[in-house]
Design an enzyme around this catalytic site. Structure first.
Site, PDB file in Angstrom:
ATOM      1  N   LYS A 235       0.836  -1.215   0.000  1.00 31.87           N
ATOM      2  CA  LYS A 235       0.000   0.000   0.000  1.00 31.87           C
ATOM      3  C   LYS A 235       0.869   1.263   0.000  1.00 31.87           C
ATOM      4  O   LYS A 235       0.637   2.180  -0.780  1.00 31.87           O
ATOM      5  CB  LYS A 235      -0.906   0.049   1.242  1.00 31.87           C
ATOM      6  CG  LYS A 235      -1.951  -1.016   1.334  1.00 31.87           C
ATOM      7  CD  LYS A 235      -2.909  -0.749   2.486  1.00 31.87           C
ATOM      8  CE  LYS A 235      -2.273  -0.610   3.847  1.00 31.87           C
ATOM      9  NZ  LYS A 235      -1.705  -1.811   4.429  1.00 31.87           N
TER      10      LYS A 235
ATOM     11  N   ARG B  44      -9.639   1.300   8.803  1.00 34.45           N
ATOM     12  CA  ARG B  44      -9.197  -0.052   9.133  1.00 34.45           C
ATOM     13  C   ARG B  44     -10.282  -0.856   9.828  1.00 34.45           C
ATOM     14  O   ARG B  44     -10.088  -2.041  10.106  1.00 34.45           O
ATOM     15  CB  ARG B  44      -7.975   0.041  10.055  1.00 34.45           C
ATOM     16  CG  ARG B  44      -6.662  -0.356   9.379  1.00 34.45           C
ATOM     17  CD  ARG B  44      -5.567  -0.179  10.404  1.00 34.45           C
ATOM     18  NE  ARG B  44      -4.344  -0.857  10.123  1.00 34.45           N
ATOM     19  CZ  ARG B  44      -3.265  -0.277   9.601  1.00 34.45           C
ATOM     20  NH1 ARG B  44      -3.315   0.980   9.222  1.00 34.45           N
ATOM     21  NH2 ARG B  44      -2.150  -0.963   9.461  1.00 34.45           N
TER      22      ARG B  44
ATOM     23  N   ARG C 186      11.942  -6.154   3.450  1.00 31.10           N
ATOM     24  CA  ARG C 186      11.883  -4.709   3.702  1.00 31.10           C
ATOM     25  C   ARG C 186      12.786  -4.335   4.873  1.00 31.10           C
ATOM     26  O   ARG C 186      13.554  -3.381   4.799  1.00 31.10           O
ATOM     27  CB  ARG C 186      10.433  -4.305   3.994  1.00 31.10           C
ATOM     28  CG  ARG C 186      10.274  -2.833   4.311  1.00 31.10           C
ATOM     29  CD  ARG C 186       8.828  -2.419   4.270  1.00 31.10           C
ATOM     30  NE  ARG C 186       8.113  -2.747   5.504  1.00 31.10           N
ATOM     31  CZ  ARG C 186       6.784  -2.698   5.633  1.00 31.10           C
ATOM     32  NH1 ARG C 186       6.046  -2.389   4.602  1.00 31.10           N
ATOM     33  NH2 ARG C 186       6.198  -2.975   6.772  1.00 31.10           N
TER      34      ARG C 186
ATOM     35  N   ARG D  33      11.067  -0.169  11.927  1.00 30.40           N
ATOM     36  CA  ARG D  33       9.863  -0.026  12.746  1.00 30.40           C
ATOM     37  C   ARG D  33       9.817  -1.091  13.836  1.00 30.40           C
ATOM     38  O   ARG D  33      10.141  -2.254  13.578  1.00 30.40           O
ATOM     39  CB  ARG D  33       8.619  -0.177  11.844  1.00 30.40           C
ATOM     40  CG  ARG D  33       8.304   1.065  11.054  1.00 30.40           C
ATOM     41  CD  ARG D  33       7.311   0.793   9.965  1.00 30.40           C
ATOM     42  NE  ARG D  33       6.081   0.160  10.458  1.00 30.40           N
ATOM     43  CZ  ARG D  33       4.984   0.032   9.724  1.00 30.40           C
ATOM     44  NH1 ARG D  33       4.964   0.494   8.480  1.00 30.40           N
ATOM     45  NH2 ARG D  33       3.912  -0.549  10.213  1.00 30.40           N
TER      46      ARG D  33
HETATM   47  P1  AMP Z   1       0.694   1.019   9.203  1.00 24.56           P
HETATM   48  O1  AMP Z   1       1.877   1.905   9.017  1.00 24.56           O
HETATM   49  O2  AMP Z   1      -0.471   1.401   8.357  1.00 24.56           O
HETATM   50  O3  AMP Z   1       1.035  -0.432   9.097  1.00 24.56           O
HETATM   51  O4  AMP Z   1       0.204   1.257  10.713  1.00 24.56           O
HETATM   52  C1  AMP Z   1       1.032   0.998  11.800  1.00 24.56           C
HETATM   53  C2  AMP Z   1       0.203   0.876  13.054  1.00 24.56           C
HETATM   54  O5  AMP Z   1      -0.463   2.117  13.316  1.00 24.56           O
HETATM   55  C3  AMP Z   1      -0.887  -0.150  12.996  1.00 24.56           C
HETATM   56  O6  AMP Z   1      -0.428  -1.445  13.296  1.00 24.56           O
HETATM   57  C4  AMP Z   1      -1.849   0.377  14.047  1.00 24.56           C
HETATM   58  O7  AMP Z   1      -1.385   0.088  15.341  1.00 24.56           O
HETATM   59  C5  AMP Z   1      -1.754   1.872  13.855  1.00 24.56           C
HETATM   60  N1  AMP Z   1      -2.753   2.352  12.888  1.00 24.56           N
HETATM   61  C6  AMP Z   1      -2.507   2.884  11.663  1.00 24.56           C
HETATM   62  N2  AMP Z   1      -3.633   3.219  11.051  1.00 24.56           N
HETATM   63  C7  AMP Z   1      -4.641   2.882  11.878  1.00 24.56           C
HETATM   64  C8  AMP Z   1      -6.044   2.948  11.796  1.00 24.56           C
HETATM   65  N3  AMP Z   1      -6.651   3.433  10.710  1.00 24.56           N
HETATM   66  N4  AMP Z   1      -6.753   2.518  12.835  1.00 24.56           N
HETATM   67  C9  AMP Z   1      -6.160   2.030  13.942  1.00 24.56           C
HETATM   68  N5  AMP Z   1      -4.853   1.908  14.081  1.00 24.56           N
HETATM   69  C10 AMP Z   1      -4.079   2.334  13.060  1.00 24.56           C
END
Ligand code: AMP
Length: 296
Positions: free
Chosen positions: A13, A88, A127, A139
């Protein structure tokens, strides 16, 4: 254009969102990135999210909806945005529908990147290795254990969105296992089919046909002076004819003198007309070409 990218962690994504940003000049709104920034800055939101994120869980809906609502209101989001990692959960999707409705904004498409789950762990491991090689910070949630949890929360809380958007006829599914540029092309084709992007301004094929268009325009404008010259010759002939007529109608005593004088004047007039016409044609063409260049 407003689109949502949907897919499990490691589906690409983020990568696709960045490529679409370059292509369409719109914003990428990644809630994950925003939350990481909040954690790094130690803001109240960051403090709330830190532990949850580290454990692979989901931050409360009201927190992320609040972040997105504020961000959409910023002037740089006016052109459009790609939502990456949001919504999400179904309540987040409902809140987004309400937000867009209030702001009189339309959602163009939801692009689901479908991937083979067994490949996801490999992707994330690659990655992480690449980030380490580049000396970048990795991360905290990019570990096999946390990834398993993130995948579980995707399946239970995010996957229902596929049904949610499919019911609303917004969903387009793309094979996320293809090469990165193939996925980008497939997304572009889908956006074209939905009418979310203009074919001329954004497709590569349009870029390819641009030189051909230029050549056609140049050929057309090159023809114009020739046309003007033809017109001038025509009017010169007409002037000559008129002169002859005038000579015929004149008195005998002055006939020869008048004939010569009129002939000369007619010839001169014809020449001037021809020159002027050619000049005018050339000027017009030059103006048009300058205008076209300025537009480009
Ligand atoms: P990502 O970078 O999109 O993988 O997001 C990293 C982390 O941020 C996720 O594992 C969640 O803990 C939190 N997070 C990101 N976007 C959301 C969302 N829309 N709703 C809830 N938690 C989120």
């Amino acid at each position: 254009m407003r689109i949502i990218l949907l897919g499990p962690p490691g589906s690409g994504k983020g990568t696709q969102a960045q490529l679409l940003v370059q292509r369409y000049g719109i914003l990428q709104l990644s809630t994950g990135e925003m939350l990481r920034a909040a954690v790094a800055a130690g803001t109240p939101v960051g403090l709330k999210a830190k532990e949850i994120m580290a454990g692979g869980g989901l931050v409360p809906d009201d927190v992320v909806v609040g972040i997105i609502s504020d961000r959409i209101d910023q002037p740089d989001a006016r052109n459009g945005f790609i939502l990456d990692g949001f919504p999400r959960t179904v309540p987040q999707a409902e809140a987004l529908d309400e937000l867009l409705k209030q702001k009189h904004l339309k959602l163009d498409a939801v692009i689901e990147l479908r991937v083979n789950e067994s490949a996801l762990l490999n992707r994330v491991e690659t990655r992480v290795a690449q980030m380490r090689e580049r000396g970048e910070e990795v991360r905290v949630d990019d570990t096999p254990e946390v990834l398993t949890k993130r995948l579980a929360s995707y399946r239970s809380q995010t996957e229902p969105l596929i049904h949610y958007y499919s019911e609303r006829r917004k969903l387009s599914t793309i094979d996320g296992m293809m090469a990165i540029d193939e996925v980008t092309r497939a997304i572009h084709r889908q956006l074209l089919a939905l009418g979310a992007v203009e074919p001329k301004t954004h497709s590569r094929s349009a870029a390819k046909t641009a030189p051909a268009k230029k050549a056609r325009a140049a050929k057309k404008s090159a023809k114009k002076p020739a046309k003007a010259a033809k017109k001038a010759v025509k009017s010169a002939k007409a002037a000559k004819k008129a002169a002859k007529k005038a000579v015929k109608g004149s008195k005998p005593a002055t006939k020869t003198a008048t004939k010569t004088a009129t002939k000369k004047t007619a010839k001169k007039a014809a020449k001037t007309t021809a020159r002027k016409a050619v000049k005018k044609g050339a000027k017009k063409t030059a103006k048009k070409v300058t205008k076209k260049r300025a537009k480009r």
